[in-house]
Design a protein around this motif. Structure first.
Motif, PDB file in Angstrom:
ATOM      1  N   GLU A  91      83.257  31.189  66.965  1.00  0.00           N
ATOM      2  CA  GLU A  91      84.293  31.716  67.875  1.00  0.00           C
ATOM      3  C   GLU A  91      83.727  32.869  68.700  1.00  0.00           C
ATOM      4  N   TRP A  92      82.997  33.747  68.011  1.00  0.00           N
ATOM      5  CA  TRP A  92      82.437  34.930  68.668  1.00  0.00           C
ATOM      6  C   TRP A  92      81.369  34.532  69.692  1.00  0.00           C
ATOM      7  N   ASP A 143      82.850  29.738  61.055  1.00  0.00           N
ATOM      8  CA  ASP A 143      83.838  29.515  62.117  1.00  0.00           C
ATOM      9  C   ASP A 143      84.012  30.763  62.979  1.00  0.00           C
TER      10      ASP A 143
END
Ligand code: G1P
Length: 310
Positions: A295-296, A291
């Motif tokens: 996100e990154w 996750d």
């Protein structure tokens, strides 16, 4: 000929851990956990697995926690026994066992005058013998043999001072001691020159010294002659270099995984890597890392498109 058995290992552990402030304000950096064990415990386990009989911790002020860690905690044992926590008692027994397998001696380095000075502080305890030095920041796991054992075997074979080295891209070696060798094939190389932390652009090779050494008495004799200049440090690299020519120095490209826990990013990387290699933690952490990665990647993509005006 002098006996080549290496029975004693010096652990310089007097550093102030300033790279890790504020967490190291009141606790030694050697006690920062790598997953669930203090960093220094990995080094002590490696020393024991390499046949070391005496560990000499060179400590400064505020290092009480290291002493307590390798001592028994009767109060904690009593508490756990009363509550029938046998699994936790077993964990304590494993740490307690370490100090049965090896004698742990503590000696104070009264002034922070550098790594060479820390090693020299232990001189009377290793008089006339070859000894090992382990820098606990450099955690080395998973080789064919424990890293220090590979160095001790090389010492038995050659009688030389032995340095653990690894190849890095030249742009990354400036923060290490760097060795120049005769370029021989195989894992053992005769050292012909060495320099501590070369200025970027002047790196003489791509072979960096990592924190494992077997030192012959000649190095201690050289440290005896080293004078600390006001405020400056005595480097172990310089003392070893001082023996070149009269005493052989050999670098070994050891087998094993190296974790640099001496900087905050390196420490976090080591923790993540070891946790992901541990059954039971991997399953918990895997989805979180996936996750976070997504996100990154999304944030990177957004940044890129705003930079290109798309
Ligand atoms: C010390 C040594 C250096 C060696 C390094 C390995 O440096 O002086 O030669 O390459 O350990 O970690 P420090 O990291 O203490 O600055």
């Amino acid at each position: 000929m002098a006996a080549r058995t290496v029975r004693k290992a010096i652990f310089p552990a007097a550093g102030l851990g300033t790279r890790f402030l504020p967490v190291t304000k009141a606790q030694p950096k050697e006690m920062l956990p790598l997953v669930d064990k203090p960093t220094i415990q990995y080094g002590v386990e490696e020393a024991i697995a390499s046949g070391i009989e005496q560990v000499i911790m060179v400590t400064g002020g505020g290092k009480r926690a290291i002493v307590d860690h390798f001592d028994r905690s009767l109060e904690l044992e009593h508490y756990l026994r009363k509550r029938g926590k046998d699994d936790l008692l077993r964990i304590l027994a494993e740490v307690d066992r370490l100090s049965d397998l090896v004698d742990i001696t503590y000696i104070q380095q009264k002034e922070p005058l550098g790594l060479g000075h820390a090693v020299w502080t232990a001189r009377r305890l290793v008089e006339g013998e070859a000894c090992a030095v382990l820098l606990a920041d450099d955690v080395i796991l998973g080789g064919s043999d424990p890293c220090l054992k590979q160095l001790i075997d090389a010492h038995h074979k050659t009688g030389a001072t032995i340095l653990a080295v690894r190849r890095f891209p030249r742009s990354q070696v400036a923060r290490y001691g760097v060795v120049v060798t005769d370029g021989g094939a195989g894992p053992l190389h005769k050292v012909t020159d060495m320099v501590e932390k070369p200025k970027p652009g002047t790196e003489p090779s791509d072979l960096a010294i990592l924190g494992r050494y077997v030192l012959t008495p000649a190095v201690m004799a050289e440290l005896d002659r080293s004078e600390p200049g006001a405020g400056s440090e005595i480097q172990l690299t310089d003392a070893i270099k001082g023996t070149l020519g009269n005493h052989p120095v050999v670098a070994i490209e050891f087998d094993g995984d190296y974790y640099d826990t001496g900087t905050v990013p390196g420490y976090l990387r080591a923790n993540l890597t070891l946790a992901m290699r541990r059954e039971g933690l991997r399953e918990e952490l895997g989805p979180l890392l996936r996750d976070l990665l997504q996100e990154w990647l999304a944030a990177e993509a957004a940044r890129e498109s705003s930079n290109t005006g798309l």
